[in-house]
Design an enzyme around this catalytic site. Structure first.
Site, PDB file in Angstrom:
ATOM      1  CB  SER B  22      -0.895  -0.010   1.228  1.00  0.00           C
ATOM      2  OG  SER B  22      -1.677   1.158   1.265  1.00  0.00           O
ATOM      3  CG  ASN B  70       6.539   7.319   3.699  1.00  0.00           C
ATOM      4  OD1 ASN B  70       5.478   7.915   3.860  1.00  0.00           O
ATOM      5  ND2 ASN B  70       6.722   6.066   4.087  1.00  0.00           N
ATOM      6  CB  VAL B  72       3.089  10.328   2.197  1.00  0.00           C
ATOM      7  CG1 VAL B  72       1.843  10.696   1.416  1.00  0.00           C
ATOM      8  CG2 VAL B  72       4.263  10.088   1.253  1.00  0.00           C
ATOM      9  CG  LEU B  74      -1.721   7.491   5.859  1.00  0.00           C
ATOM     10  CD1 LEU B  74      -2.417   7.086   7.144  1.00  0.00           C
ATOM     11  CD2 LEU B  74      -1.619   6.303   4.914  1.00  0.00           C
ATOM     12  CB  CYS B 130      -0.108   5.029   9.142  1.00  0.00           C
ATOM     13  SG  CYS B 130       0.880   6.317   8.374  1.00  0.00           S
ATOM     14  CB  ILE B 191       6.748  -4.762   9.438  1.00  0.00           C
ATOM     15  CG1 ILE B 191       7.956  -4.436   8.576  1.00  0.00           C
ATOM     16  CG2 ILE B 191       6.953  -5.948  10.291  1.00  0.00           C
ATOM     17  CD1 ILE B 191       9.232  -4.121   9.366  1.00  0.00           C
ATOM     18  CG  ASN B 192       2.885   0.575   7.975  1.00  0.00           C
ATOM     19  OD1 ASN B 192       3.634   1.340   7.363  1.00  0.00           O
ATOM     20  ND2 ASN B 192       1.574   0.675   7.931  1.00  0.00           N
ATOM     21  N   GLY B 265       7.167  -3.106  -1.815  1.00  0.00           N
ATOM     22  CA  GLY B 265       6.934  -1.676  -1.629  1.00  0.00           C
ATOM     23  C   GLY B 265       7.881  -0.831  -2.444  1.00  0.00           C
TER      24      GLY B 265
HETATM   25  C1  LIG Z   1       5.545   6.372   0.216  1.00  0.00           C
HETATM   26  C2  LIG Z   1       4.932   5.279   1.058  1.00  0.00           C
HETATM   27  C3  LIG Z   1       3.568   5.324   1.339  1.00  0.00           C
HETATM   28  C4  LIG Z   1       2.979   4.327   2.125  1.00  0.00           C
HETATM   29  N1  LIG Z   1       1.636   4.382   2.356  1.00  0.00           N
HETATM   30  C5  LIG Z   1       1.042   3.391   3.071  1.00  0.00           C
HETATM   31  C6  LIG Z   1      -0.369   3.382   3.261  1.00  0.00           C
HETATM   32  O1  LIG Z   1      -1.102   4.236   2.758  1.00  0.00           O
HETATM   33  N2  LIG Z   1      -0.907   2.391   4.026  1.00  0.00           N
HETATM   34  C7  LIG Z   1      -0.133   1.394   4.563  1.00  0.00           C
HETATM   35  O2  LIG Z   1      -0.672   0.511   5.221  1.00  0.00           O
HETATM   36  N3  LIG Z   1       1.194   1.357   4.379  1.00  0.00           N
HETATM   37  C8  LIG Z   1       1.805   2.333   3.638  1.00  0.00           C
HETATM   38  N4  LIG Z   1       3.169   2.286   3.433  1.00  0.00           N
HETATM   39  C9  LIG Z   1       3.954   1.157   3.974  1.00  0.00           C
HETATM   40  C10 LIG Z   1       4.182   0.076   2.912  1.00  0.00           C
HETATM   41  O3  LIG Z   1       2.958  -0.465   2.447  1.00  0.00           O
HETATM   42  C11 LIG Z   1       5.072  -1.066   3.445  1.00  0.00           C
HETATM   43  O4  LIG Z   1       4.458  -1.625   4.586  1.00  0.00           O
HETATM   44  C12 LIG Z   1       6.457  -0.593   3.834  1.00  0.00           C
HETATM   45  O5  LIG Z   1       6.926   0.371   2.899  1.00  0.00           O
HETATM   46  C13 LIG Z   1       7.470  -1.735   3.913  1.00  0.00           C
HETATM   47  O6  LIG Z   1       7.681  -2.346   2.667  1.00  0.00           O
HETATM   48  P1  LIG Z   1       8.917  -1.993   1.689  1.00  0.00           P
HETATM   49  O7  LIG Z   1      10.161  -2.015   2.524  1.00  0.00           O
HETATM   50  O8  LIG Z   1       8.887  -3.045   0.639  1.00  0.00           O
HETATM   51  O9  LIG Z   1       8.656  -0.635   1.130  1.00  0.00           O
HETATM   52  C14 LIG Z   1       3.779   3.276   2.647  1.00  0.00           C
HETATM   53  C15 LIG Z   1       5.153   3.241   2.365  1.00  0.00           C
HETATM   54  C16 LIG Z   1       5.733   4.216   1.575  1.00  0.00           C
HETATM   55  C17 LIG Z   1       7.202   4.142   1.276  1.00  0.00           C
END
Ligand SMILES: Cc1cc2nc3c(=O)[nH]c(=O)nc-3n(C[C@H](O)[C@H](O)[C@H](O)COP(=O)(O)O)c2cc1C
Ligand SMILES: Cc1cc2nc3c(=O)[nH]c(=O)nc-3n(C[C@H](O)[C@H](O)[C@H](O)COP(=O)(O)OP(=O)(O)OC[C@H]3O[C@@H](n4cnc5c(N)ncnc54)[C@H](O)[C@@H]3O)c2cc1C
Ligand code: FES
Lengths: 258, 302
Positions: B22, B70, B72, B74, B130, B191-192, B265
């Protein structure tokens, strides 16, 4: 919007990559995939291919040659990523994603504009000046630098006049480029790219003499394609993505103070 | 015999275990220029709330060694706009649609879940983790009681299977996972992002407009893998594992640690075609090791 045009992600061969001024590099790529589609003000995401630096770097097109299938990027080494770019040897491939962004609003230009660039904001303006000259409207070009000037010769071939300012006085007027732009009323518009302080000054000036001012904005980018919502500027009270809606905006529509 | 890549998340069959994380993939439109979205198991849309959220002031992005922060916050146009503008695009593809729900209060979460009443989606992912939203997201994901309560509140108002997405910013991840299970979660994702920070020493200011943000990317992978492993051992729910996955080998590690599916991600930022390369790499690994069914290797680590 960038998401409506077809962007390409591909490996481009580096034809040359050399220092053209202190810490400023010029990289020419063989990229027939996009060379005919690039519009002035659009940019590429350049992938570094380095595990510890994950994010691609946004770099504007300084030139594009559809006949030869090449594009040119001019960039300043300011940190690790641009240093890695400078070390990429000619003959190797670099992955890029392009073209990105809307580009300058040149269709609406029907009379001489003032093109104003500051520092490493000048490269994309060269392509804009060329496009205007090609349709018979030679712009007046105002360029400001801290010390070393870049691309002046190239601008001279397509501009009506080129005015230079350097902060240390090493080339042209000693001081800021805005001090050279006096008779703004002579111009249909200001077309600009450069540091935030310059863009803010131009926005204020253009508003005071009631002419439009287009600014190309920078922000730290993640994806470059509009998915991460990382690269935003406030436009009429809401945050919009610079990579998808810009990087060029009408100055009066955006909040340049963050 | 053709090998099987299909996996089952809470009764929803994904064609393969590759999911997008996400907030990193929007609704898929941009990346559809570079990959065939039909080849994804599922797409998780960016976080959506009941009302539009404006997000945090820039800069929102800071690159770190092997990762990215990040903040952002949401930013999104709200569920109504999502349903009208994004969902029809997503529905053109065979990839399952996971809707990531955000809220500042339990009432917010219930409201956004209800916005999807009668709307054709496959799974909910509840973002109680988040780290960017000061008002509540953080607290719910780090407090077992709140996690259980918000999970139950959503289960009470929807029939759509519910995945609860866990925050890593806790001392005991298993405790939160069990709380979500007790609240009725049909699956978990983890994980988030991990809370982090970066400072511009020349300006003597944090890089991020929000000062702190969430870390993702390869830098967090060992932490994510450890948490997936611990949670998989402790609960009886399908898991979507994520955190730093950028190659087939990473994805296989998560599956061996107990994940049913894996989400990618920010690797999409580094390589827009990475999901396809991961899928091909998993298939090659299965061929080489004579694995007929991807589910055979799930949780093989004791
Ligand atoms: C720019 C950005 C926006 C994200 N927005 C959301 C979100 O809206 N909801 C959510 O549950 N996680 C969000 N995440 C977390 C990611 O879904 C993911 O859990 C996290 O980035 C770890 O995975 P990765 O290391 O592959 O990026 C966001 C991550 C990034 C980098
Ligand atoms: C649309 C656009 C067009 C650009 N065109 C050019 C160009 O033609 N020539 C040129 O020299 N530079 C250009 N830039 C700026 C260039 O992208 C940055 O200087 C570069 O990313 C710095 O990377 P680094 O790793 O060397 O610096 P570091 O400071 O080490 O970078 C760390 C991180 O910060 C980001 N970052 C740092 N400064 C900037 C900045 N000013 N803008 C965006 N991100 C930044 C980097 O991308 C990276 O993620 C442009 C930026 C944008 C947004
Ligand atoms: S860089 Fe990701 S939205 Fe612009």
């Amino acid at each position: 919007m960038s998401t409506d045009v077809t962007q390409k992600f591909f490996a481009a061969k580096i034809l040359s990559n050399s220092e053209v001024a202190s810490d400023i590099f010029s990289m020419t790529l063989h990229a027939p995939e996009i060379a005919g589609d690039v519009k002035p003000g659009q940019f590429a995401m350049v992938y570094l291919g380095r595990g510890e630096m994950l994010l691609p770097r946004p770099i504007s097109f300084c030139d594009a040659n559809p006949a030869e299938g090449t594009v040119n990027l001019v960039y300043q080494v300011v940190g690790k990523g641009t240093k890695a770019m400078a070390e990429m040897p000619a003959g190797e491939n670099v992955k890029i994603l392009a073209p990105i962004g809307n580009g300058f609003f040149l269709d609406r230009i029907t009379a001489t504009p003032a093109i104003v660039g500051g520092g490493i904001g000048t490269p994309p303006l060269l392509l804009a000046a060329k496009a205007l000259a090609a349709k018979g409207i030679k712009p007046d070009v105002f360029l400001g630098f801290r010390s070393n000037s870049i691309l002046v010769k190239e601008f001279e071939t397509v501009a009506r006049n080129v005015y230079i300012a350097t902060e240390d006085g090493s080339h042209g007027h000693k001081g800021y480029v805005t001090e050279l732009l006096k008779n703004g009323n002579n111009y249909q518009e200001i077309i600009s790219c450069g540091p935030a302080a310059l863009l803010q000054a131009l926005k204020t000036y253009a508003a005071s003499i009631n002419i439009p001012c287009q600014v190309s904005l920078e922000e730290r980018m993640g994806c470059g394609v509009g998915t991460c919502v990382g690269c935003v500027v406030k436009m009429y009270g809401t945050f919009v993505r610079i990579c998808a809606h810009g990087p060029v905006f009408d100055a009066n529509e955006v909040d340049l103070n963050g | 015999m053709a090998k099987n890549l299909k996996v089952n998340i809470a009764g929803v069959i994904l064609n393969n275990p590759i999911v997008t994380a996400s907030g990193t993939f929007n609704s898929g439109k941009e990346y559809s220029q570079f990959i065939d979205l039909n080849k994804l198991g599922a797409i998780t849309a960016k976080g959506v709330s009941h009302e539009p959220w404006q997000g945090n002031p820039p800069p929102r992005i800071a690159e770190t060694h092997g990762g990215m922060l990040n903040a952002v916050g949401l930013q999104n146009y709200g569920a109504k706009a999502f349903i009208q503008e994004d969902l029809p695009f997503m529905r053109q593809y065979s990839a399952k649609v996971i809707v990531n729900l955000c809220g500042r209060t339990i009432e917010d979460y219930v409201a956004v879940a209800r916005d999807f009443d009668g709307v054709d989606i496959d799974l909910f992912e509840l973002n109680i983790s988040c780290p960017n939203v000061k008002a509540g997201g953080m607290a719910m994901g780090t407090d077992p009681k709140m996690a259980e309560e918000v999970t139950r509140a959503i289960k009470n108002v929807t029939k759509t299977p519910l995945i609860v997405k866990l925050s890593p910013n806790v001392t005991n991840i298993v405790e939160i996972a069990k709380a979500a299970e007790a609240g009725g979660a049909d699956g978990l994702s983890l994980i988030n992002t991990l809370l982090g920070m970066q400072i511009d020493i020349h300006r003597r200011k944090p890089i991020l407009g929000n000062k702190i943000g969430g870390l993702s990317g390869p830098a967090i992978k060992p932490v994510a893998l450890r948490m997936v492993y611990q949670v998989a051992k402790a609960v009886n729910l399908p898991i979507i594992g994520m955190g730093g996955i950028s190659a087939a080998e990473d994805a296989i590690e998560f599956i061996m640690a107990g994940a049913t599916a894996v989400a990618v991600g920010i690797a999409n930022f580094t390589n827009p075609r990475v999901t396809m390369e991961i899928l091909e790499g998993i298939e090659a690994f299965m061929d080489k090791n004579d694995i007929q069914d991807i589910n055979e290797i799930r949780g093989v680590i004791e």
